[in-house]
Write an enzyme that holds these catalytic residues in place. Structure first.
Site, PDB file in Angstrom:
ATOM      1  N   GLU A  22       0.877  -1.176   0.000  1.00  0.00           N
ATOM      2  CA  GLU A  22       0.000   0.000   0.000  1.00  0.00           C
ATOM      3  C   GLU A  22       0.908   1.219   0.000  1.00  0.00           C
ATOM      4  O   GLU A  22       1.616   1.482   0.971  1.00  0.00           O
ATOM      5  CB  GLU A  22      -0.960   0.028   1.193  1.00  0.00           C
ATOM      6  CG  GLU A  22      -1.905   1.215   1.059  1.00  0.00           C
ATOM      7  CD  GLU A  22      -3.098   1.190   2.019  1.00  0.00           C
ATOM      8  OE1 GLU A  22      -3.510   2.275   2.444  1.00  0.00           O
ATOM      9  OE2 GLU A  22      -3.597   0.098   2.331  1.00  0.00           O
TER      10      GLU A  22
ATOM     11  N   CYS B  71      -2.114   8.454   3.532  1.00  0.00           N
ATOM     12  CA  CYS B  71      -2.007   8.043   2.127  1.00  0.00           C
ATOM     13  C   CYS B  71      -3.322   8.240   1.376  1.00  0.00           C
ATOM     14  O   CYS B  71      -3.326   8.371   0.154  1.00  0.00           O
ATOM     15  CB  CYS B  71      -1.523   6.605   2.020  1.00  0.00           C
ATOM     16  SG  CYS B  71      -2.388   5.448   3.078  1.00  0.00           S
TER      17      CYS B  71
ATOM     18  N   GLU C 124       3.134  13.599  -4.163  1.00  0.00           N
ATOM     19  CA  GLU C 124       2.509  13.407  -2.855  1.00  0.00           C
ATOM     20  C   GLU C 124       3.261  14.248  -1.828  1.00  0.00           C
ATOM     21  O   GLU C 124       4.454  14.047  -1.606  1.00  0.00           O
ATOM     22  CB  GLU C 124       2.529  11.936  -2.446  1.00  0.00           C
ATOM     23  CG  GLU C 124       1.783  11.704  -1.143  1.00  0.00           C
ATOM     24  CD  GLU C 124       1.725  10.240  -0.732  1.00  0.00           C
ATOM     25  OE1 GLU C 124       0.723   9.837  -0.144  1.00  0.00           O
ATOM     26  OE2 GLU C 124       2.696   9.515  -0.995  1.00  0.00           O
TER      27      GLU C 124
END
Length: 499
Positions: free
Chosen positions: A262, A296, A394
């Site tokens: 992940e 996330c 990100e």
């Protein structure tokens, strides 16, 4: 005199933790001291393990798997251990929440809510342990019967990140245990306390020695050793896409171990003109500010219909200005401290880049002075173009970039214009519009007129460079199994070689 904050006594000296192998605590020769990101005082000392410690932990997990002390139990017996562990977490909820706050900097109210979710993960996995099953094929003719068996994959290496030390642990561990696997866990070095506390909880719940082992230290040495280990059957890693890629290389260079990953996200929140704009603004403010944006699944790209964009951004900026940032032990705090100094620099660097590249700051855009610790104001940029760094990369902080669209197809194209595909959200009262977006935007988790909703019953995971595999739910147990096809012939064989 002990220093106190909002009724919580801060530790006078750091709490020392060993590491945990084969049901016993060991002490490392070298210790890592962790300072609280919100109070600037040392709170824990954890062992810096060696690659030899990793070998010992894997050997313990291997023996515990091969002698079937766990895998050989009925699902109901495994479920019993998981349910007792859920009760153990419930009893120690305040203690676990306190150490999450001290090491991570997240608000105490949020930490307690996360631990309630963790309890639910153990309870869900207990049910899944009983319900895990294969398939039968009774359609292969009278002389052949087919089955598919689900078998545990074996020894699992689990590497967890610093942003949700206990929550991500508990979205993995009980489901891995439900499958019958054994574990070696490597928590983030700066947030190891609650992973180690879970070792005692699982032992008290009756988990056999060697099934859950914890090694502590840096990702570069201990995480790498686990990823490369030839006797680890599967590695589950949660963290950045860059490190996820190194796990793929490590697997390929060692034993081609199975991977569950992940990874990063640059998640869209799409707001149509017909949405309840107050609700959508609250959702957007929460989605980017929850866990200080160190999440996330943070909704970091706002994609709003042009006809309402100015109005919506005004509503949103006003909401974001009211977010309570400060001491995480204050029950009223909504946004706590930035967990690491390096991450603080990264976020501030992206804010500076956004300003330099011509995006407009509508609110935030600065570090906040709260006496002690590292804090950043929730930040909203408008006038963002797809080529800007803040649009593509990100940030992992409370920084939201706003884009405008005219048509549904344009909204979908903007949402999909990323290498990531972890989560997405759409806000519209038009069912056709909402469903169309839901089906066409590529993301593993989707929310309609809500954000970050749902529990451990359903699977989580990413599309594209956001990862491989699924966690939680029944799929999160199956992820840690292998499927074995079995064929059984009845009656006499029709001979290949004529007599």
């Amino acid at each position: 005199m002990h220093e106190m904050t909002h009724g919580v006594t801060l530790p006078k000296t750091p709490r020392e933790f060993g590491f945990f192998i084969n049901g016993a605590w060991r002490r490392g020769r070298e210790l890592f001291e962790r300072n609280s990101p919100s109070h600037d005082l040392p709170v824990t000392r954890t062992s810096r393990c060696t690659p030899e410690d990793v070998d010992d932990a894997v050997a313990a997990a291997r023996l515990a798997f091969e002698d079937r002390r766990w895998a050989g139990l009925p699902g109901g017996a495994r479920a019993g251990v998981l349910l007792r562990a859920a009760e153990g977490i419930r009893r120690r909820r305040d203690e676990i929440a306190t150490w999450e706050v001290l090491e991570n900097g997240k608000p105490i109210a949020q930490a307690r809510g996360e631990i309630d979710h963790c309890i639910a993960c153990f309870e869900t996995a207990a049910g899944a342990a009983r319900l895990l099953h294969g398939e039968s094929f009774n359609n292969l003719g009278d002389n052949l019967f087919g089955m598919v068996l689900r078998e545990p994959v074996g020894v699992v290496g689990l590497i967890t990140p610093w942003n949700f030390p206990f929550l991500i642990l508990c979205e993995r561990v009980p489901f891995i245990l439900a499958s019958g696997c054994t574990l070696v866990v490597k928590p983030a070095e700066v947030t190891s306390a609650t992973t180690l506390i879970l070792a005692d909880i699982l032992t008290d719940a009756g988990l056999p020695a060697g099934v859950y082992n914890v090694v502590t230290g840096t990702g570069r040495s201990i995480g790498q050793a686990l990823a490369e280990h030839r006797d680890v059957d599967m590695l589950s890693f949660t963290g950045s896409t860059a490190v996820g890629r190194s796990c793929v290389h490590a697997s390929g260079d060692s034993n081609l171990k199975k991977l569950g990953l992940e990874l990063g996200g640059k998640n869209p929140i799409i707001v149509f003109a017909d949405a309840n704009l107050e609700d959508a603004a609250d959702g957007a403010a929460f989605g980017i500010s929850f866990n200080t944006g160190q999440c996330c699944v943070s909704s970091s790209r706002l994609i709003v219909e042009r006809t309402v964009a100015d109005r919506f951004e005004r509503i949103l900026a006003e909401k974001m200005k009211k977010i309570r940032v400060g001491d995480p032990f204050d029950p009223q705090t909504q946004v706590g401290a930035i967990t690491t100094a390096a991450q603080n620099e990264t976020i501030l660097g992206y804010i500076a880049k956004g300003k330099a590249e011509g995006a407009r700051v509508l609110t935030g855009g600065d570090a906040l002075e709260c006496g002690k610790g590292r804090y950043i104001a929730p930040t909203l940029f408008s006038g963002v173009t797809p080529s800007m760094s803040i649009a593509r990369e990100e940030i992992f902080g409370p920084v939201l970039s706003s884009f405008h669209f005219d048509t549904l197809d344009e909204a979908i194209a903007l949402a999909n214009d990323t290498v990531y595909g972890l989560a997405a959200s759409v806000w519209s009262k038009n069912i056709d519009q909402a469903l169309c977006v839901t089906r066409r935007v590529r993301a593993g988790r989707f929310w309609v007129n809500t954000i970050m909703a749902g529990g451990p019953e359903t699977p989580t995971g990413g599309f594209k460079q956001s990862g491989w595999g699924r966690e939680t739910g029944l799929l999160g147990v199956e992820e840690y199994t292998q499927a074995k096809s079995v064929h059984i012939e009845t009656g006499d064989r029709s001979h290949w070689i004529a007599s």
